[in-house]
Design a protein around this motif. Sequence first.
Motif, PDB file in Angstrom:
ATOM      1  N   ASN A  53      28.072  30.710  39.371  1.00 58.30           N
ATOM      2  CA  ASN A  53      28.496  30.551  37.976  1.00 58.30           C
ATOM      3  C   ASN A  53      28.119  29.177  37.446  1.00 58.30           C
ATOM      4  O   ASN A  53      27.620  29.046  36.325  1.00 58.30           O
ATOM      5  CB  ASN A  53      30.004  30.767  37.831  1.00 58.30           C
ATOM      6  CG  ASN A  53      30.369  32.227  37.850  1.00 58.30           C
ATOM      7  OD1 ASN A  53      29.514  33.109  37.803  1.00 58.30           O
ATOM      8  ND2 ASN A  53      31.653  32.500  37.943  1.00 58.30           N
ATOM      9  N   GLN A  94      35.800  35.072  31.723  1.00 56.43           N
ATOM     10  CA  GLN A  94      35.863  36.237  32.606  1.00 56.43           C
ATOM     11  C   GLN A  94      35.371  37.441  31.821  1.00 56.43           C
ATOM     12  O   GLN A  94      35.995  37.851  30.856  1.00 56.43           O
ATOM     13  CB  GLN A  94      37.281  36.468  33.112  1.00 56.43           C
ATOM     14  CG  GLN A  94      37.354  37.569  34.138  1.00 56.43           C
ATOM     15  CD  GLN A  94      38.723  37.669  34.789  1.00 56.43           C
ATOM     16  OE1 GLN A  94      39.573  36.836  34.577  1.00 56.43           O
ATOM     17  NE2 GLN A  94      38.925  38.697  35.578  1.00 56.43           N
ATOM     18  N   ARG A  95      34.228  37.976  32.245  1.00 55.16           N
ATOM     19  CA  ARG A  95      33.647  39.139  31.575  1.00 55.16           C
ATOM     20  C   ARG A  95      34.046  40.394  32.326  1.00 55.16           C
ATOM     21  O   ARG A  95      34.527  40.335  33.453  1.00 55.16           O
ATOM     22  CB  ARG A  95      32.124  38.996  31.535  1.00 55.16           C
ATOM     23  CG  ARG A  95      31.703  37.764  30.789  1.00 55.16           C
ATOM     24  CD  ARG A  95      30.222  37.569  30.683  1.00 55.16           C
ATOM     25  NE  ARG A  95      29.411  38.403  31.551  1.00 55.16           N
ATOM     26  CZ  ARG A  95      28.187  38.112  31.904  1.00 55.16           C
ATOM     27  NH1 ARG A  95      27.624  37.031  31.482  1.00 55.16           N
ATOM     28  NH2 ARG A  95      27.506  38.913  32.680  1.00 55.16           N
ATOM     29  N   HIS A  96      33.838  41.508  31.721  1.00 54.35           N
ATOM     30  CA  HIS A  96      34.148  42.793  32.347  1.00 54.35           C
ATOM     31  C   HIS A  96      32.870  43.623  32.364  1.00 54.35           C
ATOM     32  O   HIS A  96      32.439  44.136  31.340  1.00 54.35           O
ATOM     33  CB  HIS A  96      35.263  43.513  31.585  1.00 54.35           C
ATOM     34  CG  HIS A  96      36.527  42.706  31.554  1.00 54.35           C
ATOM     35  ND1 HIS A  96      37.339  42.569  32.653  1.00 54.35           N
ATOM     36  CD2 HIS A  96      37.084  41.960  30.582  1.00 54.35           C
ATOM     37  CE1 HIS A  96      38.358  41.792  32.352  1.00 54.35           C
ATOM     38  NE2 HIS A  96      38.223  41.401  31.103  1.00 54.35           N
ATOM     39  N   LEU A 107      34.001  36.226  38.133  1.00 55.76           N
ATOM     40  CA  LEU A 107      35.392  35.794  38.041  1.00 55.76           C
ATOM     41  C   LEU A 107      36.369  36.931  38.316  1.00 55.76           C
ATOM     42  O   LEU A 107      37.486  36.690  38.769  1.00 55.76           O
ATOM     43  CB  LEU A 107      35.678  35.140  36.692  1.00 55.76           C
ATOM     44  CG  LEU A 107      35.047  33.760  36.521  1.00 55.76           C
ATOM     45  CD1 LEU A 107      35.327  33.196  35.136  1.00 55.76           C
ATOM     46  CD2 LEU A 107      35.514  32.794  37.605  1.00 55.76           C
ATOM     47  N   GLU A 108      35.960  38.168  38.067  1.00 53.58           N
ATOM     48  CA  GLU A 108      36.818  39.295  38.465  1.00 53.58           C
ATOM     49  C   GLU A 108      36.935  39.337  39.988  1.00 53.58           C
ATOM     50  O   GLU A 108      37.999  39.623  40.533  1.00 53.58           O
ATOM     51  CB  GLU A 108      36.255  40.618  37.948  1.00 53.58           C
ATOM     52  CG  GLU A 108      36.495  40.823  36.472  1.00 53.58           C
ATOM     53  CD  GLU A 108      36.123  42.224  36.055  1.00 53.58           C
ATOM     54  OE1 GLU A 108      36.955  43.136  36.275  1.00 53.58           O
ATOM     55  OE2 GLU A 108      35.020  42.403  35.521  1.00 53.58           O
ATOM     56  N   ASP A 111      39.228  36.553  41.015  1.00 57.24           N
ATOM     57  CA  ASP A 111      40.599  36.946  40.712  1.00 57.24           C
ATOM     58  C   ASP A 111      41.138  37.939  41.736  1.00 57.24           C
ATOM     59  O   ASP A 111      42.307  37.900  42.096  1.00 57.24           O
ATOM     60  CB  ASP A 111      40.672  37.549  39.303  1.00 57.24           C
ATOM     61  CG  ASP A 111      42.089  37.818  38.857  1.00 57.24           C
ATOM     62  OD1 ASP A 111      42.915  36.879  38.877  1.00 57.24           O
ATOM     63  OD2 ASP A 111      42.380  38.973  38.488  1.00 57.24           O
ATOM     64  N   VAL A 179      41.241  37.537  30.815  1.00 53.32           N
ATOM     65  CA  VAL A 179      40.959  36.203  31.341  1.00 53.32           C
ATOM     66  C   VAL A 179      42.275  35.440  31.435  1.00 53.32           C
ATOM     67  O   VAL A 179      43.193  35.667  30.664  1.00 53.32           O
ATOM     68  CB  VAL A 179      39.948  35.467  30.433  1.00 53.32           C
ATOM     69  CG1 VAL A 179      40.522  35.173  29.081  1.00 53.32           C
ATOM     70  CG2 VAL A 179      39.450  34.210  31.100  1.00 53.32           C
TER      71      VAL A 179
END
Length: 193
Positions: A53, A94-96, A107-108, A111, A179
């Motif tokens: 990232n 934080q994207r999906h 970031l998912e 997490d 996020v």
Amino acid sequence: MQVLQVQLEVGPDPAEVGRARRWARSRLVGSGIGADEPLAETLILLISELVTNAVVHTGCPAVLRMLFGSPGSAGSPGTVRVEVADASCRPPLQRHAEGDDTNGRGLELVDGLADRWGWQPEGAGKRIWCEVDRSAPLIQVQMRPGPHAVATQGAGAPVVGPQATADQRIATGATGVPVAPTNGSGMAESRKA
């Protein structure tokens, strides 16, 4: 309590991610975490995501830090903390990811695998961090063809995609996890219940 901190400067080149993984693996072994332990694999994956990232989304050099024996939120000396600091002041997003998307799961994944994570300003840039408690049961992720990974916790039964519990969140893009909210100071944190 003593805390061992090691750090590596990472250049703004995607090839640096592999170098960061190799360096981290050797430091984990030096701290008593075996290279083939599930904890080591989890930490290497987290490091890979955070360094990627920083390198890909900022184009800036970064600093990777690992802290061993740092107190977690419960004061546990068995916490391993990973930090990646970069010169970009842009907060992490934080994207999906959807279905077959090849990006947007970093970031998912953090997490889902870390016990805690967040970010805060550092100098003119920011620091993204995550912590893994050495005594906590680890989530094992197995990638399968299709849009869903499979997660198991300990010896538990597999939990697939959107059926994953909050403690078993995985990078499928189907969890709908927002996020981490900020507290107005530019700092964000996500904690597992």
